[in-house]
Each structure stands twice: as structure tokens, then as C-alpha cells.
Design a protein around this motif. Sequence first.
Motif, mmCIF file in Angstrom:
data_model
loop_
_atom_site.group_PDB
_atom_site.id
_atom_site.type_symbol
_atom_site.label_atom_id
_atom_site.label_comp_id
_atom_site.label_asym_id
_atom_site.label_seq_id
_atom_site.Cartn_x
_atom_site.Cartn_y
_atom_site.Cartn_z
ATOM 1 N N GLY A 115 -9.421 10.104 -0.500
ATOM 2 C CA GLY A 115 -8.974 8.737 -0.777
ATOM 3 C C GLY A 115 -10.103 8.042 -1.497
ATOM 4 O O GLY A 115 -11.197 7.931 -0.952
ATOM 5 N N MET A 158 -7.573 5.506 11.192
ATOM 6 C CA MET A 158 -7.980 6.325 10.042
ATOM 7 C C MET A 158 -9.254 5.778 9.414
ATOM 8 O O MET A 158 -9.520 6.015 8.244
ATOM 9 C CB MET A 158 -6.850 6.361 9.025
ATOM 10 C CG MET A 158 -6.390 4.989 8.626
ATOM 11 S SD MET A 158 -4.895 5.044 7.645
ATOM 12 C CE MET A 158 -4.785 3.317 7.181
ATOM 13 N N LYS A 174 -10.727 15.967 5.758
ATOM 14 C CA LYS A 174 -9.548 15.142 5.470
ATOM 15 C C LYS A 174 -8.360 16.079 5.247
ATOM 16 O O LYS A 174 -7.879 16.253 4.131
ATOM 17 C CB LYS A 174 -9.807 14.248 4.253
ATOM 18 C CG LYS A 174 -10.420 12.900 4.659
ATOM 19 C CD LYS A 174 -10.572 11.958 3.522
ATOM 20 C CE LYS A 174 -9.543 10.851 3.488
ATOM 21 N NZ LYS A 174 -9.645 9.867 4.554
ATOM 22 N N TYR A 205 -4.161 13.661 10.587
ATOM 23 C CA TYR A 205 -3.405 12.412 10.525
ATOM 24 C C TYR A 205 -2.079 12.573 11.268
ATOM 25 O O TYR A 205 -1.689 11.722 12.068
ATOM 26 C CB TYR A 205 -3.217 11.990 9.051
ATOM 27 C CG TYR A 205 -4.553 11.669 8.424
ATOM 28 C CD1 TYR A 205 -5.014 10.354 8.330
ATOM 29 C CD2 TYR A 205 -5.409 12.682 7.987
ATOM 30 C CE1 TYR A 205 -6.264 10.064 7.807
ATOM 31 C CE2 TYR A 205 -6.664 12.403 7.462
ATOM 32 C CZ TYR A 205 -7.086 11.103 7.377
ATOM 33 O OH TYR A 205 -8.330 10.803 6.873
ATOM 34 N N ARG A 243 -5.733 9.509 -5.425
ATOM 35 C CA ARG A 243 -5.412 10.470 -4.373
ATOM 36 C C ARG A 243 -5.479 11.903 -4.921
ATOM 37 O O ARG A 243 -4.495 12.452 -5.379
ATOM 38 C CB ARG A 243 -4.024 10.144 -3.823
ATOM 39 C CG ARG A 243 -3.448 11.120 -2.795
ATOM 40 C CD ARG A 243 -4.376 11.426 -1.646
ATOM 41 N NE ARG A 243 -4.681 10.346 -0.752
ATOM 42 C CZ ARG A 243 -4.019 10.028 0.352
ATOM 43 N NH1 ARG A 243 -2.963 10.693 0.695
ATOM 44 N NH2 ARG A 243 -4.437 9.051 1.137
ATOM 45 N N PHE A 296 -6.869 16.202 1.401
ATOM 46 C CA PHE A 296 -6.848 15.127 0.401
ATOM 47 C C PHE A 296 -8.138 14.320 0.428
ATOM 48 O O PHE A 296 -8.949 14.427 1.356
ATOM 49 C CB PHE A 296 -5.638 14.209 0.615
ATOM 50 C CG PHE A 296 -5.709 13.342 1.860
ATOM 51 C CD1 PHE A 296 -5.248 13.803 3.083
ATOM 52 C CD2 PHE A 296 -6.235 12.071 1.796
ATOM 53 C CE1 PHE A 296 -5.303 13.008 4.225
ATOM 54 C CE2 PHE A 296 -6.298 11.261 2.926
ATOM 55 C CZ PHE A 296 -5.823 11.737 4.143
ATOM 56 N N TYR A 354 -5.933 3.032 -6.254
ATOM 57 C CA TYR A 354 -6.238 4.078 -5.274
ATOM 58 C C TYR A 354 -6.058 5.431 -5.960
ATOM 59 O O TYR A 354 -5.095 5.637 -6.712
ATOM 60 C CB TYR A 354 -5.278 3.942 -4.086
ATOM 61 C CG TYR A 354 -5.632 4.817 -2.913
ATOM 62 C CD1 TYR A 354 -6.532 4.389 -1.945
ATOM 63 C CD2 TYR A 354 -5.056 6.070 -2.764
ATOM 64 C CE1 TYR A 354 -6.852 5.191 -0.862
ATOM 65 C CE2 TYR A 354 -5.376 6.880 -1.689
ATOM 66 C CZ TYR A 354 -6.276 6.428 -0.742
ATOM 67 O OH TYR A 354 -6.596 7.229 0.330
ATOM 68 N N GLY A 389 -13.213 1.755 5.780
ATOM 69 C CA GLY A 389 -12.656 2.946 5.130
ATOM 70 C C GLY A 389 -12.277 2.608 3.701
ATOM 71 O O GLY A 389 -12.292 1.432 3.318
ATOM 72 N N THR A 390 -11.914 3.625 2.945
ATOM 73 C CA THR A 390 -11.584 3.387 1.540
ATOM 74 C C THR A 390 -10.377 2.462 1.417
ATOM 75 O O THR A 390 -10.385 1.501 0.648
ATOM 76 C CB THR A 390 -11.280 4.727 0.848
ATOM 77 O OG1 THR A 390 -12.455 5.515 0.917
ATOM 78 C CG2 THR A 390 -10.896 4.532 -0.613
ATOM 79 N N ALA A 391 -9.341 2.760 2.172
ATOM 80 C CA ALA A 391 -8.111 1.983 2.033
ATOM 81 C C ALA A 391 -8.293 0.551 2.531
ATOM 82 O O ALA A 391 -7.885 -0.401 1.882
ATOM 83 C CB ALA A 391 -6.991 2.672 2.790
ATOM 84 N N ALA A 392 -8.924 0.404 3.692
ATOM 85 C CA ALA A 392 -9.050 -0.928 4.304
ATOM 86 C C ALA A 392 -10.248 -1.700 3.757
ATOM 87 O O ALA A 392 -10.270 -2.918 3.808
ATOM 88 C CB ALA A 392 -9.198 -0.780 5.811
ATOM 89 N N PHE A 435 0.840 -1.201 0.000
ATOM 90 C CA PHE A 435 0.000 0.000 0.000
ATOM 91 C C PHE A 435 0.882 1.260 0.000
ATOM 92 O O PHE A 435 1.748 1.424 0.865
ATOM 93 C CB PHE A 435 -0.933 0.003 1.216
ATOM 94 C CG PHE A 435 -1.978 1.075 1.100
ATOM 95 C CD1 PHE A 435 -3.211 0.803 0.528
ATOM 96 C CD2 PHE A 435 -1.712 2.380 1.516
ATOM 97 C CE1 PHE A 435 -4.164 1.801 0.385
ATOM 98 C CE2 PHE A 435 -2.659 3.381 1.370
ATOM 99 C CZ PHE A 435 -3.880 3.090 0.803
HETATM 100 C C1 COI Z 1 -9.355 6.035 3.829
HETATM 101 O O1 COI Z 1 -9.351 4.851 4.098
HETATM 102 O O2 COI Z 1 -10.399 6.663 3.665
HETATM 103 C C2 COI Z 1 -8.134 6.773 3.659
HETATM 104 O O3 COI Z 1 -8.144 7.808 3.076
HETATM 105 C C3 COI Z 1 -6.943 6.168 4.241
HETATM 106 C C4 COI Z 1 -5.680 6.858 3.939
HETATM 107 C C5 COI Z 1 -5.354 7.856 4.992
HETATM 108 C C6 COI Z 1 -4.600 5.865 3.680
#
Ligand code: COI
Length: 354
Positions: free
Chosen positions: A74, A234, A195, A200, A140, A72, A138, A300-303, A27
Motif C-alpha cells: 500500500g 491494519m 503484507k 487481513y 496498489r 500486496f 493510492y 499507516g499508509t491508508a490512514a 476509499f
Molecule cells: C496501509 O495502511 O498500510 C494499508 O495497506 C491499508 C490497506 C490494507 C487498506
Amino acid sequence: MELTTEIKIRKASHSRLHEIDFKHLQFGKHFSDHMLICDFHDEQWHEPIIVPFANLSLSPATLAFHYGQTVFEGMKAFRMFDGRVNIFRMDKHYDRFARSLERMSMAVVPKEIFMEGLKTLVDLDKEWIPQEADCALYLRPFVIATENAFGVKVSSDYRFIIFTAPVPSVYSRPIKVKVETEYIRAAKGGTGFAKCGGNYGGAFYPTQLARQQGYDQLLWTDAAHHRFIEESGMMNVMFVIGDTIVTPPSSDTVLDGVTKDSLLTLATDLEFKVDERPLSLDELENAFRENSIIEAFGVGTAAVVAPIRTININNTDFHLPEHSHENLSHKLKQRLERIRTGQEEDLYNWCHVV
Ligand code: COI
């Protein structure tokens, strides 16, 4: 601002795609060939351009380096089973992006530049979208304050950039979290819902302390009394207590999660009970003592979905039943993935096919 012509593209002279081992993605470590850049100065946004992914050249006095005007999003793009490509929930991400920028007194990127920029960039680098399960491209999008001045002031110039990156999901195994009752992530009236980078950065120190004690992430509590659960690291967080999914409501201290909203919509449509309400530490601890808590997971978006196996509350580890395919979180995640890959009908208009 309206885009009068198609977005200009300056293509990379060669692709780096062959350098990537898509079977072992990490990641945040790989970047696709191009990025979009769009500048705001003289009180307006200018024409965006797509260029080869490259380092930026900025003055050390650039305001973003000093007073935290950085925001930002995600997001993710997916390869569908029939080969088409879709970007997930662009509108909802845009709305949150605009809210974050406004809160940080930054120039709001026009929706058309955001939407057309993402579509053009993803289409150009679509070969970078992983086909592997649990992987995605992903996206960004972010804005930084670029005025070359170090007086404490609101920047007059901004740069909007989008780059993209093939990624796996962030957590591949169930995680251990610790309830934080000393440090805080966000207070009422603050920037918790936005965000922005500072949210963070400010979380790193207490998270590092928890990592040294063997935990993967924190479970944040409210800043005033540390009585109510807010978010996990996060991610947003959900609990299955009895037959109900309980999750703290979005607020000015809890991020308005797009994955959270998607999973709650799916859960409601599948006729699972959903209760978006404050959840106190006392109630959580009682649920463990009475064995009525069945699942806990970050979203979350990443997980996407990160199952939780242990929660430390006031120095006691409480363990959750082992995660299995029978879990509600697993079923919801599967359904979401099937919609994103076009294997199930998108009844919600979430997928923007590029
Ligand atoms: C998210 O999961 O929404 C994110 O933006 C995670 C990111 C900070 C890696």
C-alpha cells in the motif's frame, strides 16, 4: 532482470476521469484508467505492459484462490504544491514487498520493474491524483500465484499487477478500539510482518465482533499471553505517555510500517522523545489510571494518522482527551504532509519526483 526498453503502454480509448467526484471520494471505490501487468513463468519475469484497467480472466483452479499466495503493498503518490508529482518512499516499500514475497515462497519482483512500473503508471495517470487536502493517489502493487493447478504446492507462475486509485484518508474522525484478548492476528514465526492477504482475512471475524459492540478496530495483543500491544487493526499504533511516544517495535508479528518509520524519524528530529519498546496492557491501563496517557493513534499508509478516542481494555472503556491541533500526532502528520507536498524540504530523500 533489467528492463531493456521503455515499458510498453496500451492506452485506454477514453478516460473515466470525468466520472469521479473528487470532493466526495470513498476509499477503495475508484480506479484510475490504467494498470501494469507483468508475468512470471518459465522461471523468469517477462516484459511488463501497461494496459487499460480491466477485469482479469483466470481459471477457477488458479492457485491464489486456494492456498493464499497473495502479497500486496500500500503506497501513495502526491501532487506537490508546484504541480509536480511524487511517489513516497518507494525503496522502503519495495524492501517490504520483497520480504513479504519471500516469506510466502513467491517469485520476488525485480526492483527495476517495481520502480519503473510505478513511475510510468503514475506519470500516465497523474491527472487522477487528487488535489484536495488529506487525499492522494493510492498505489496498489500486488502479486498473485497464477499457476493453473489446485494441488497443494508452491505456484510456478505469478502475476504482478499495479493499479492506482484516488483516495481520501480512511478515518475522518477519531476511532474507538477494543483490546483483543481472545483471537490473535499473528504469532511468532508466522507471517505477521508480511503484507499477505491471509493476515487481513483472518482478522475480519474478530473485528466484526468488535464492530457489533460499537468499536471501529481492534488493538491486537501478543499471541502467547495477550499481555503486550502489537498493532491496531491494519495500522501500527503509537501512544503519547508523559512526554514520550511509545510504540511497539517492528518484529515478526508487527508490520514494519513505512508511515510509522517516517513519523518516528520526524519526531526524533523535532526532539520529541521516542521509545520503541514492548508496551504491556498493565502499563497502558496504569497510564489511564494515572492520567499520564495523552494521546493514542494508529498510523499507516491508508490512514496516515488515525486518532483514537476510546480504548476498551478487559471490558472497561478508557477515554482519551479530545483530539486537537495541539496534539503531537497532528503536528507530525502536518509535517509529513508538508514534506510530501514539497512545502518543506525533503531532508530524507523520501519523495521520488516522477
Ligand atoms: C496501509 O495502511 O498500510 C494499508 O495497506 C491499508 C490497506 C490494507 C487498506
